[in-house]
Design a protein around this motif. Structure first.
Motif, PDB file in Angstrom:
ATOM      1  N   UNK A  15       1.566 -18.573  32.873  1.00 35.85           N
ATOM      2  CA  UNK A  15       1.815 -19.097  31.531  1.00 35.85           C
ATOM      3  C   UNK A  15       2.507 -18.125  30.594  1.00 35.85           C
ATOM      4  N   UNK A  16       2.780 -16.909  31.068  1.00 31.84           N
ATOM      5  CA  UNK A  16       3.459 -15.933  30.198  1.00 31.84           C
ATOM      6  C   UNK A  16       4.881 -15.710  30.716  1.00 31.84           C
ATOM      7  N   UNK A  17       5.853 -15.942  29.850  1.00 29.44           N
ATOM      8  CA  UNK A  17       7.273 -15.830  30.195  1.00 29.44           C
ATOM      9  C   UNK A  17       7.917 -14.796  29.274  1.00 29.44           C
ATOM     10  N   UNK A  18       9.080 -14.296  29.683  1.00 36.38           N
ATOM     11  CA  UNK A  18       9.793 -13.347  28.819  1.00 36.38           C
ATOM     12  C   UNK A  18      11.290 -13.531  29.039  1.00 36.38           C
ATOM     13  N   UNK A  19      12.054 -13.259  27.969  1.00 37.96           N
ATOM     14  CA  UNK A  19      13.517 -13.385  28.063  1.00 37.96           C
ATOM     15  C   UNK A  19      14.167 -12.466  27.037  1.00 37.96           C
ATOM     16  N   UNK A  20      15.415 -12.088  27.326  1.00 36.99           N
ATOM     17  CA  UNK A  20      16.186 -11.302  26.372  1.00 36.99           C
ATOM     18  C   UNK A  20      16.077  -9.804  26.607  1.00 36.99           C
ATOM     19  N   UNK A  21      16.332  -9.037  25.558  1.00 43.26           N
ATOM     20  CA  UNK A  21      16.446  -7.585  25.716  1.00 43.26           C
ATOM     21  C   UNK A  21      15.145  -6.924  26.148  1.00 43.26           C
ATOM     22  N   UNK A  22      14.013  -7.580  25.910  1.00 43.19           N
ATOM     23  CA  UNK A  22      12.753  -6.934  26.302  1.00 43.19           C
ATOM     24  C   UNK A  22      12.468  -7.070  27.798  1.00 43.19           C
ATOM     25  N   UNK A  23      13.360  -7.732  28.531  1.00 40.61           N
ATOM     26  CA  UNK A  23      13.188  -7.922  29.969  1.00 40.61           C
ATOM     27  C   UNK A  23      13.958  -6.839  30.724  1.00 40.61           C
ATOM     28  N   UNK A  24      13.458  -6.441  31.882  1.00 38.18           N
ATOM     29  CA  UNK A  24      14.167  -5.427  32.674  1.00 38.18           C
ATOM     30  C   UNK A  24      14.593  -5.972  34.023  1.00 38.18           C
ATOM     31  N   UNK A  25      15.510  -5.262  34.678  1.00 35.86           N
ATOM     32  CA  UNK A  25      15.886  -5.604  36.050  1.00 35.86           C
ATOM     33  C   UNK A  25      17.244  -6.249  36.196  1.00 35.86           C
TER      34      UNK A  25
END
Ligand code: MEZ
Length: 493
Positions: free
Chosen positions: A450-460
């Motif tokens: 249930x936890x997603x992330x997007x944008x500059x705070x994402x790595x890889x």
């Protein structure tokens, strides 16, 4: 203009990238001299003061000590919040962050029928997206392809990119441009409606789609309008300060702090998207930054403290050309587009020492070497600087080019009595982008259900060095994916 021997070698490298990329073994582009330059003069490759994390899921990982302090800090908030009594808001999808990725996520989640609540530390649109200038990359022209885009980004990222995330990025590039175009982004176009595209550093094809030199501001304008037109509850001046997990360890919402009322409140949510942007305002190693005031690594801290691993959190990007003068705009972005249009970097002897469209980390390292080890910089109030020969642009492409292509740059300098069409400007590297960050998969999902992330705070996605225009692309591609997947997840949570 004097061209040093290194300039000639560097130009040959850039030309080889453009003509031969498809037939070359990509590793050939990682030339030894470039590697040496990075190790010795790149602020991150050469820094000795990383903190090795001793706690949390990433035991043993290196991070800049400025960030480590935040990651390891004890929560002051949860001690004070009695969660269930303070549930103030209830939603299907909680979006944390009001920049491009957060807005794209909110729009897509709404499209799936979810109720969406968006909290942001400043206002909707106050973000690094809004400050990006030069353009957004996508391989949608004849003679280009997502595969070539992939190779460029992989070479630029030093082969550290997550292959699946990068593939997701480049395959969705053309569709992202069409989506923005349909929403009303005013891309530069030929009279027949064809998009105008240019080169960026490390790109082998012209695939930078731009809105003059305010591409990010234009994209953000349209996304903000779209969010406001949807039935999305927006809460400005309310950063999320801690994530909440339920008894099964799934995302359950967040504690937010309302700057107006100075109170904490709980937002209960079935799924949560972190899209808080970068970390430039932590001013690693005392560098100035091109970032907006909200960029303080909030998403990394939220995710890490909830147990999500980070990747390449030590790798940040120093944009080669931050304004070094006048002091009022110290560190502000001088778009790479100026160099795409032919402006040269020149030392105090009047010599060009590196092709201006090598990748950003290589150019930034060369500028620092020129100013420090070689003492070829000039003095500019806050320290050394080099010249960027902006008048070259009109000389190369004809009168009126700068007015058409760089109106925001011209205006930024005109306020201080500097006409960049007639005189060169002083530049020095500025903290610009966080290459690493939260670990996600191709669905933008973290390891917490249930936890997603997007944008500059994402790595890889970008490995340890991003190419120009690939972040405006990733906020759209992964922002939309995160919104879609979080909405679908919320139906079953
Ligand atoms: O992608 C970027 O960082 C960008 C567009 C910056 C710029 O120089 O304009």
């Amino acid at each position: 203009m004097i061209y040093t021997e290194e300039f000639v070698e560097s130009r040959a490298r850039v030309e080889a990238t453009r003509t031969q990329r498809l037939h070359e073994e990509p590793r050939r582009f990682e030339a030894d001299e470039k590697r040496k330059l990075l190790r010795e003069f790149h602020p991150d490759y050469s820094r000795k003061d990383f903190t090795v994390l001793q706690v949390g899921p990433n035991k043993g990982d290196k991070v800049p000590h400025e960030l480590a302090d935040l990651l390891q800090g004890r929560s002051r908030v949860l001690d004070r919040v009695i969660c269930l009594e303070q549930i103030r808001y209830d939603t299907d999808v909680l979006v944390i962050g009001g920049g491009g990725a957060g807005a794209a996520a909110a729009i897509e989640a709404r499209k799936q029928g979810a109720s969406v609540f968006l909290v942001t530390k400043l206002r909707l649109g106050d973000s690094n997206t809004g400050m990006a200038e030069g353009g957004i990359q996508a391989a949608d022209k004849d003679g280009d392809s997502p595969a070539i885009h992939y190779l460029d980004a992989l070479g630029g990222g030093h082969f550290k990119n997550d292959p699946e995330l990068l593939e997701q990025l480049v395959l969705h590039g053309p569709e992202a441009i069409q989506w923005l175009d349909r929403l009303g982004v005013m891309f530069d176009k030929e009279p027949d409606g064809m998009m105008i595209t240019t080169h960026g550093g490390g790109t082998s094809r012209r695939r930078m789609h731009a809105c003059a030199d305010y591409s990010g501001a234009e994209i953000m304008r349209v996304l903000r309008d779209e969010v406001e037109d949807e039935n999305i509850q927006i809460m400005p001046y309310s950063p999320a300060v801690e994530l909440l997990l339920d008894e099964n360890g799934s995302a359950a919402g967040a504690v937010i702090y309302d700057f107006d009322t100075e109170e904490y409140a709980v937002v209960r949510a079935k799924s949560v998207i972190i899209a808080t942007g970068g970390s430039g305002r932590l001013h690693y190693q005392g560098f100035p930054t091109s970032n907006h005031y909200g960029s303080t690594a909030d998403g990394l801290v939220l995710a890490y403290r909830a147990g999500v691993p980070l990747i390449y959190a030590e790798a940040v990007q120093y944009h080669p050309t931050g304004a070094a003068y006048p002091p009022q705009i110290y560190g502000a972005l001088v778009t790479e587009k100026v160099r795409s249009l032919g402006a040269m970097l020149v030392n105090k002897d009047g010599a060009a020492f590196l092709h201006p469209l090598e990748t950003r980390d290589v150019v930034a390292a060369a500028i620092i070497r020129e100013c420090t080890a070689r003492k070829k910089g000039v003095y500019a109030l806050h320290g050394p600087a080099l010249w960027l020969d902006t008048p070259m642009v009109n000389l190369l492409h004809g009168e009126g080019t700068m007015e058409r292509s760089l109106p925001a740059m011209i205006r930024m300098y005109r306020k201080f009595g500097i006409d960049i069409r007639k005189e060169p400007i002083l530049i020095y590297p500025t903290l610009h982008y966080q290459n690493g960050g939260i670990c996600i998969d191709t669905d933008s999902a973290t390891k917490i259900p249930g936890l997603y992330a997007a944008g500059e705070d994402v790595g890889g996605i970008h490995g340890t060095n991003r190419l120009m225009g690939n972040s405006l692309l990733d906020i759209i591609v992964f922002g939309r994916i995160a919104g879609n997947r979080a909405a679908i997840y919320s139906r079953t949570a």
